[in-house]
Design a protein around this motif. Structure first.
Motif, mmCIF file in Angstrom:
data_model
loop_
_atom_site.group_PDB
_atom_site.id
_atom_site.type_symbol
_atom_site.label_atom_id
_atom_site.label_comp_id
_atom_site.label_asym_id
_atom_site.label_seq_id
_atom_site.Cartn_x
_atom_site.Cartn_y
_atom_site.Cartn_z
ATOM 1 N N LEU A 28 14.774 -49.084 1.634
ATOM 2 C CA LEU A 28 13.045 -49.745 0.730
ATOM 3 C C LEU A 28 13.007 -49.844 2.485
ATOM 4 N N ILE A 29 10.756 -50.127 2.408
ATOM 5 C CA ILE A 29 10.339 -50.805 2.842
ATOM 6 C C ILE A 29 10.067 -52.921 2.695
ATOM 7 N N ILE A 30 9.927 -53.009 3.007
ATOM 8 C CA ILE A 30 10.345 -54.745 2.644
ATOM 9 C C ILE A 30 8.879 -55.507 3.641
ATOM 10 N N THR A 31 8.452 -54.936 4.536
ATOM 11 C CA THR A 31 7.343 -55.316 5.532
ATOM 12 C C THR A 31 5.903 -55.779 4.574
ATOM 13 N N SER A 32 6.382 -57.174 4.857
ATOM 14 C CA SER A 32 4.525 -57.325 4.021
ATOM 15 C C SER A 32 3.442 -56.320 4.297
ATOM 16 N N ASP A 33 2.460 -56.356 2.839
ATOM 17 C CA ASP A 33 1.567 -55.813 3.072
ATOM 18 C C ASP A 33 0.418 -55.907 4.025
ATOM 19 N N VAL A 34 0.562 -57.148 4.512
ATOM 20 C CA VAL A 34 -0.539 -57.746 4.992
ATOM 21 C C VAL A 34 -0.372 -57.204 6.411
ATOM 22 N N PHE A 35 1.028 -56.477 7.083
ATOM 23 C CA PHE A 35 1.185 -55.727 8.064
ATOM 24 C C PHE A 35 0.835 -54.140 8.189
ATOM 25 N N SER A 36 0.171 -53.653 7.200
ATOM 26 C CA SER A 36 0.084 -52.363 7.433
ATOM 27 C C SER A 36 -0.640 -52.124 7.851
ATOM 28 N N GLU A 37 -1.129 -52.399 9.129
ATOM 29 C CA GLU A 37 -2.200 -51.578 10.700
ATOM 30 C C GLU A 37 -0.960 -51.824 11.119
ATOM 31 N N LEU A 38 0.623 -52.310 11.305
ATOM 32 C CA LEU A 38 1.093 -52.161 12.258
ATOM 33 C C LEU A 38 1.803 -50.484 12.707
ATOM 34 N N ASP A 39 2.184 -50.051 13.520
ATOM 35 C CA ASP A 39 3.278 -48.851 13.686
ATOM 36 C C ASP A 39 4.246 -48.302 13.089
ATOM 37 N N TYR A 40 5.077 -49.308 13.249
ATOM 38 C CA TYR A 40 6.542 -49.895 12.163
ATOM 39 C C TYR A 40 6.434 -50.828 11.156
ATOM 40 N N VAL A 41 7.671 -50.400 10.264
ATOM 41 C CA VAL A 41 7.766 -50.821 9.121
ATOM 42 C C VAL A 41 9.664 -51.373 9.065
ATOM 43 N N THR A 42 9.602 -52.396 8.319
ATOM 44 C CA THR A 42 10.883 -52.998 8.340
ATOM 45 C C THR A 42 12.017 -52.397 7.134
ATOM 46 N N VAL A 43 12.753 -51.432 6.875
ATOM 47 C CA VAL A 43 13.432 -51.582 5.743
ATOM 48 C C VAL A 43 14.786 -51.934 5.707
ATOM 49 N N LEU A 44 15.145 -51.393 3.833
ATOM 50 C CA LEU A 44 16.447 -52.683 4.481
ATOM 51 C C LEU A 44 17.528 -50.575 4.039
ATOM 52 N N LEU A 45 18.638 -50.450 4.334
ATOM 53 C CA LEU A 45 19.185 -48.703 4.196
ATOM 54 C C LEU A 45 19.453 -48.982 2.503
ATOM 55 N N VAL A 46 19.305 -48.167 2.266
ATOM 56 C CA VAL A 46 20.002 -47.630 0.753
ATOM 57 C C VAL A 46 21.490 -46.067 0.097
ATOM 58 N N THR A 47 22.203 -46.848 0.000
ATOM 59 C CA THR A 47 23.595 -45.360 -0.001
ATOM 60 C C THR A 47 23.743 -45.417 -1.418
ATOM 61 N N THR A 48 24.488 -44.473 -1.661
ATOM 62 C CA THR A 48 25.223 -44.096 -2.812
ATOM 63 C C THR A 48 26.829 -44.491 -2.807
ATOM 64 N N ASP A 49 27.152 -45.169 -1.471
ATOM 65 C CA ASP A 49 28.119 -45.584 -2.184
ATOM 66 C C ASP A 49 28.226 -46.876 -3.158
ATOM 67 N N SER A 50 29.319 -46.962 -3.789
ATOM 68 C CA SER A 50 29.188 -48.473 -5.098
ATOM 69 C C SER A 50 30.042 -48.833 -5.151
ATOM 70 N N THR A 51 30.214 -49.164 -3.623
ATOM 71 C CA THR A 51 31.033 -50.891 -2.887
ATOM 72 C C THR A 51 30.316 -52.063 -3.695
ATOM 73 N N GLU A 52 30.721 -52.656 -4.184
ATOM 74 C CA GLU A 52 29.848 -53.841 -4.956
ATOM 75 C C GLU A 52 30.381 -54.965 -3.668
ATOM 76 N N ALA A 53 29.663 -55.734 -2.805
ATOM 77 C CA ALA A 53 28.966 -56.680 -2.627
ATOM 78 C C ALA A 53 27.951 -57.672 -2.356
ATOM 79 N N PHE A 54 28.338 -59.255 -2.060
ATOM 80 C CA PHE A 54 26.880 -59.786 -2.192
ATOM 81 C C PHE A 54 25.707 -59.179 -1.807
ATOM 82 N N THR A 55 25.577 -58.664 -0.358
ATOM 83 C CA THR A 55 24.306 -58.340 -0.339
ATOM 84 C C THR A 55 24.154 -56.783 -0.221
ATOM 85 N N ARG A 56 24.925 -56.697 -1.628
ATOM 86 C CA ARG A 56 23.615 -54.751 -2.112
ATOM 87 C C ARG A 56 23.861 -55.253 -3.471
#
Length: 113
Positions: A28-56
């Motif tokens: 999932l892309i989480i970098t602000s669109d304001v920084f669309s000219e940068l070469d790098y983007v910050t993302v969150l990994l997505v998993t099919t592991d259905s283990t529930e947790a506060f951070t999922r």
């Protein structure tokens, strides 16, 4: 081809030094669109592991997300990748899901109240 990811979009990422995996996986892309000219983007990994947790945060498999299986956004798996390692846009998350991502990431990092 110009790669123009936007916050809230789901993409596949693979390859490159520092990437979490060599095989394509959704992020999932989480970098602000304001920084669309940068070469790098910050993302969150997505998993099919259905283990529930506060951070999922659950994601449905449907046309909107472009995911083949129900998945979880991992708010504790924050990675910055070069945009050339983004492979394909899969879909996007709803504003409600994006708000939950913001809340969860902020809490995980200790920025939220």
């Amino acid at each position: 081809m110009t790669i123009e990811p936007r916050r809230g979009e789901l993409w596949t990422v693979a390859g490159g030094a520092g990437n979490p995996t060599s095989k394509p996986r959704p992020v999932l892309i989480i970098t602000s669109d304001v920084f669309s000219e940068l070469d790098y983007v910050t993302v969150l990994l997505v998993t099919t592991d259905s283990t529930e947790a506060f951070t999922r945060i659950p994601l449905a498999a449907n046309r909107q997300t472009g995911l083949a299986e129900p998945s979880m956004i991992q708010a504790d798996k924050i990675v910055t990748v070069h945009r050339r390692n983004l492979r394909q846009r899969c879909g996007y998350v709803t504003p409600t899901v994006l708000a939950k991502v913001r809340e969860t990431v902020s809490a995980y990092l200790g920025f939220g109240g």
